[in-house]
Design a protein around this motif. Structure first.
Motif, PDB file in Angstrom:
ATOM      1  N   LEU A   1       0.825  -1.207   0.000  1.00  0.00           N
ATOM      2  CA  LEU A   1       0.000   0.000   0.000  1.00  0.00           C
ATOM      3  C   LEU A   1       0.859   1.257   0.000  1.00  0.00           C
ATOM      4  N   LEU A   2       2.007   1.187   0.658  1.00  0.00           N
ATOM      5  CA  LEU A   2       2.935   2.312   0.624  1.00  0.00           C
ATOM      6  C   LEU A   2       3.539   2.456  -0.779  1.00  0.00           C
ATOM      7  N   THR A   3       3.840   1.326  -1.434  1.00  0.00           N
ATOM      8  CA  THR A   3       4.332   1.391  -2.806  1.00  0.00           C
ATOM      9  C   THR A   3       3.323   2.110  -3.701  1.00  0.00           C
ATOM     10  N   LEU A   4       2.022   1.810  -3.529  1.00  0.00           N
ATOM     11  CA  LEU A   4       0.991   2.490  -4.309  1.00  0.00           C
ATOM     12  C   LEU A   4       1.104   4.006  -4.179  1.00  0.00           C
ATOM     13  N   ASP A   5       1.261   4.478  -2.956  1.00  0.00           N
ATOM     14  CA  ASP A   5       1.356   5.911  -2.704  1.00  0.00           C
ATOM     15  C   ASP A   5       2.656   6.477  -3.276  1.00  0.00           C
TER      16      ASP A   5
END
Length: 294
Positions: A240-244
């Motif tokens: 989810l951090l990669t998405l951001d």
């Protein structure tokens, strides 16, 4: 006082050996019917991967960014990854007129084995390991180093002690501070973006060259096929951090016309991206020869 003339910075690609990885692992939750359009799989569901490193020639400094897997692992180990030995660090450097002893700095985006394995080799007396670049300083950052030497269960297979501990034992290890510019000869620097989705404090170099910004993408964007935001690797520790992080970077890359150097894409060396009604998508594809006369 005599006038000193310095050669202009040059940038070269260094192919360190293609390999294969499981396509499902490379695209996480995205169905094969979607990702195989850009990254076709073989009968074992494996997709082709490059290990494209970067060499920056700048005055009396010669900086290698990432090193590929190297050659010290067992035949069994390399068999898992279907290594293509048509390319390797030594032959790639030789084709550019260099050898390992010419390298003054090795900058490692992170310490996963496919990015740092080539920095250490088997000792010449076959007893243990030794530096592959004996005249170089080797750069990582302290947060990522601690993360790698005390690995979590998810990444343990990617952080191999024989790739990492000998760097410290050699005395070559240097830490880059977060938000620090990586200073190079003749006042030529590159900036570093720190990202944490793939692994703790992976470093993404931003290099200014000929009025353009070239970004070495490491595993923030492994291939052009990973441009859509949900296309996140199963290897990422914080997806989810990669998405951001991807969204913020790609928005900026499209707005400011960054040139993205893809470390793992066997088909596309350098790309630009653009804003579309579906999000940021591929714009143009280039080769190194388009900019650097390699």
């Amino acid at each position: 006082m005599p006038i000193l003339y310095f050669a202009a910075m040059k940038i070269h690609k260094v192919e360190s050996g293609n390999f294969k990885l499981d396509g499902g692992a490379m695209f996480g939750v995205v169905p094969k019917s979607l990702w195989q359009r850009t990254n076709p799989a073989d009968s074992n569901n494996m997709i082709d991967m490059a290990a494209r490193c970067l060499l920056i020639e700048n005055g009396n400094r010669l900086t290698l960014i990432d090193t590929g897997m190297g050659a010290k692992q067992s035949e069994k180990f390399f068999g898992y990854y279907y290594m293509d030995h048509r390319f390797d660090l030594d032959s790639s450097l030789k084709n550019l007129g260099f050898n390992r002893d010419d390298i003054t700095d090795v900058f490692l985006t992170h310490l996963h084995f496919d990015h740092c394995g080539g920095v250490i080799k088997k000792a010449s007396n076959h007893d243990g390991y030794e530096p592959a670049f004996k005249n170089a300083r080797v750069y990582t950052n302290e947060s990522h180093w601690q993360w790698a030497i005390e690995p979590n269960a998810r990444e343990k297979a990617s952080f191999l002690k024989e790739n990492i501990i000998p760097i410290q034992e050699s005395g070559q290890l240097e830490f880059v501070k977060q938000n620090q510019t990586f200073e190079k000869a003749n006042e030529m620097d590159f900036d570093i973006l720190f990202v944490d989705g793939h692994t703790e404090k992976m470093m993404i170099p931003h290099i200014e060259y000929d009025g353009k910004t070239f970004v070495f993408m490491a595993d923030l964007l492994p291939t052009a096929g990973h441009l859509p935001l949900p296309y996140v690797m199963g290897y990422d520790t914080r997806p989810l951090l990669t998405l951001d992080e991807k969204e913020r970077f790609l928005q900026k890359a499209a707005t400011e016309n960054y040139y993205l150097i893809l470390e793992h894409d066997p088909f596309n060396e350098i790309i630009t991206v653009k804003h579309t009604d579906k999000g940021v998508r591929l714009d143009q594809v280039y080769t190194f020869n388009d900019f650097f006369n390699n």
